[in-house]
Design an enzyme around this catalytic site. Structure first.
Site, short mmCIF file in Angstrom:
data_model
loop_
_atom_site.label_atom_id
_atom_site.label_comp_id
_atom_site.label_asym_id
_atom_site.label_seq_id
_atom_site.Cartn_x
_atom_site.Cartn_y
_atom_site.Cartn_z
N ASP A 128 0.86 -1.14 -0.02
CA ASP A 128 0.11 -0.02 0.07
C ASP A 128 0.97 1.22 0.00
O ASP A 128 2.01 1.17 0.64
CB ASP A 128 -0.88 0.08 1.46
N ASN A 164 -2.27 13.10 -4.50
CA ASN A 164 -3.47 13.56 -5.38
C ASN A 164 -3.67 14.93 -5.11
O ASN A 164 -4.07 15.83 -5.87
CB ASN A 164 -4.62 12.76 -5.21
N ASP A 214 -1.70 9.12 -10.88
CA ASP A 214 -1.88 7.90 -11.70
C ASP A 214 -0.51 7.66 -12.23
O ASP A 214 -0.16 6.45 -12.40
CB ASP A 214 -2.56 8.33 -13.07
N ASP A 246 -4.71 2.16 -4.28
CA ASP A 246 -3.46 2.42 -4.32
C ASP A 246 -2.80 1.14 -3.54
O ASP A 246 -1.57 1.20 -3.02
CB ASP A 246 -2.95 3.50 -3.37
#
Length: 345
Positions: A226, A234, A243, A269
């Site tokens: 993770d 973000n 991304d 993620d």
């Protein structure tokens, strides 16, 4: 092996090939079976990519013994062949013909194909007899080329028996159909953003590997990965940057995992890596290596670290669901204990 038995075996191989969903495993199997039939010391499987033939699988028993498998692969997987240049594989890819040559060094100069001896010279090897067959599907599309090198009989190199040409063409045709199907299946099992396998494929493979564990007692490990503080990337740099980070992490996971490990995007993620035939100690070593690689990698926008949870069969679980829960619990602990670390149940 007599020809009748060989054709019986071919039917079974065809069934096996059709059921294989992983393209890399499928290609290795095609070359291995073709070599077994023909007693070939070595072989190459090329895949066609527009005007290029790319080296997909290389096998060479003699060089593997001298150099080791990894070094043999590294030295043999050369630059792609351009179909505009004279070569044996290129000729077969363009015409669909079979070439069965007794000695590659004795090809007359007026032939529409040629053998390049530079690779032999570099590796102190001699490619003598060679059988080159197209991977051609029923619609006559040539997806690649199968090249079998140096038929062996009592340890000596001999020409490939012409009786086996039909057999190998049949195998190559079955392989072409299986390859086309696997590629289509591959698309439905791939995550569009990262190009690693998706959660659907993860579920299928976990069931398959669990059955193998139950049947043969092979160990199985699962690593959940993770990204730490991914929301901040973000929020600070935008979703496009997020991304890009996911793509880079997935590329690092693939690059630093063994070819038979299964890297998947588990969601958001989070990534899940199925470590086939891997003991818990091996799973921990792998996870720590991944953690270190990502920590040291220079990402575009900001440094990224990951937390990892590792769980294994049979130590931590008795079912697939329990194994996933155990790895998830370990991942939660890694996060709780400060992130950028590996934890176990």
């Amino acid at each position: 092996m007599n020809l009748t038995q060989a054709f019986r075996d071919l039917v079974q191989i065809g069934i096996t090939l059709t059921g294989e969903q992983d393209v890399e495993t499928l290609l290795e199997r095609i070359l291995t079976e073709a070599r077994r039939f023909t007693h070939a010391e070595a072989g190459t499987l090329f895949l066609r990519d527009g005007d290029l033939l790319r080296f997909s699988v290389v096998q060479n028993d003699k060089l593997a013994k001298e150099l080791g498998h990894e070094e043999m692969r590294r030295r043999l997987q050369a630059e792609p062949l351009n179909l505009s240049e004279l070569s044996l594989a290129g000729h077969v890819a363009l015409t669909g013909d079979i070439l069965n040559l007794h000695d590659t060094y004795m090809i007359p100069p007026d032939r529409p194909y040629a053998f390049d001896p530079r690779s032999d010279t570099r590796l102190s090897y001699r490619t003598q007899s060679i059988l080159v067959v197209p991977l051609q599907d029923p619609a006559h599309n040539i997806l690649g080329v199968l090249e079998l090198i140096n038929a062996l009989e009592r340890g000596r190199v001999v020409p490939f028996d012409s009786q086996y040409e039909t057999l190998v063409r049949s195998l190559a045709s079955q392989a072409a159909v299986a390859l086309r199907n696997a590629r289509l299946e591959d698309l439905s099992f791939k995550d569009a953003l990262t190009d690693v396998y998706n959660r659907r494929y993860f579920a299928v493979r976990m069931e398959e590997e669990f059955k193998r564990h139950c049947r043969f007692g092979e160990p199985l490990s699962l690593t959940l990965v993770d990204l730490d503080h991914f929301k901040e990337i973000n929020d600070r740099f935008g979703h496009r940057a997020g991304d890009e980070a996911l793509r880079h992490v997935s590329q690092l996971l693939v690059k630093h995992s063994r070819s038979f490990s299964i890297v998947t995007r588990y969601g958001g993620d989070e990534f899940a890596i199925i470590l086939v035939n891997t003991l818990k100690a091996g799973g921990l070593t792998y996870a720590e290596r991944i953690r270190s690689v990502i920590e040291q990698h220079r990402f575009t926008h900001a440094p990224i670290t990951v937390s990892l949870g590792v769980a294994s069969l049979p130590e931590d679980a008795t079912t697939v669901d329990d194994l996933i829960v155990a790895a998830d619990r370990a991942l939660y602990d890694a996060k709780r204990l400060g992130r950028n670390r590996v934890a176990v149940p």
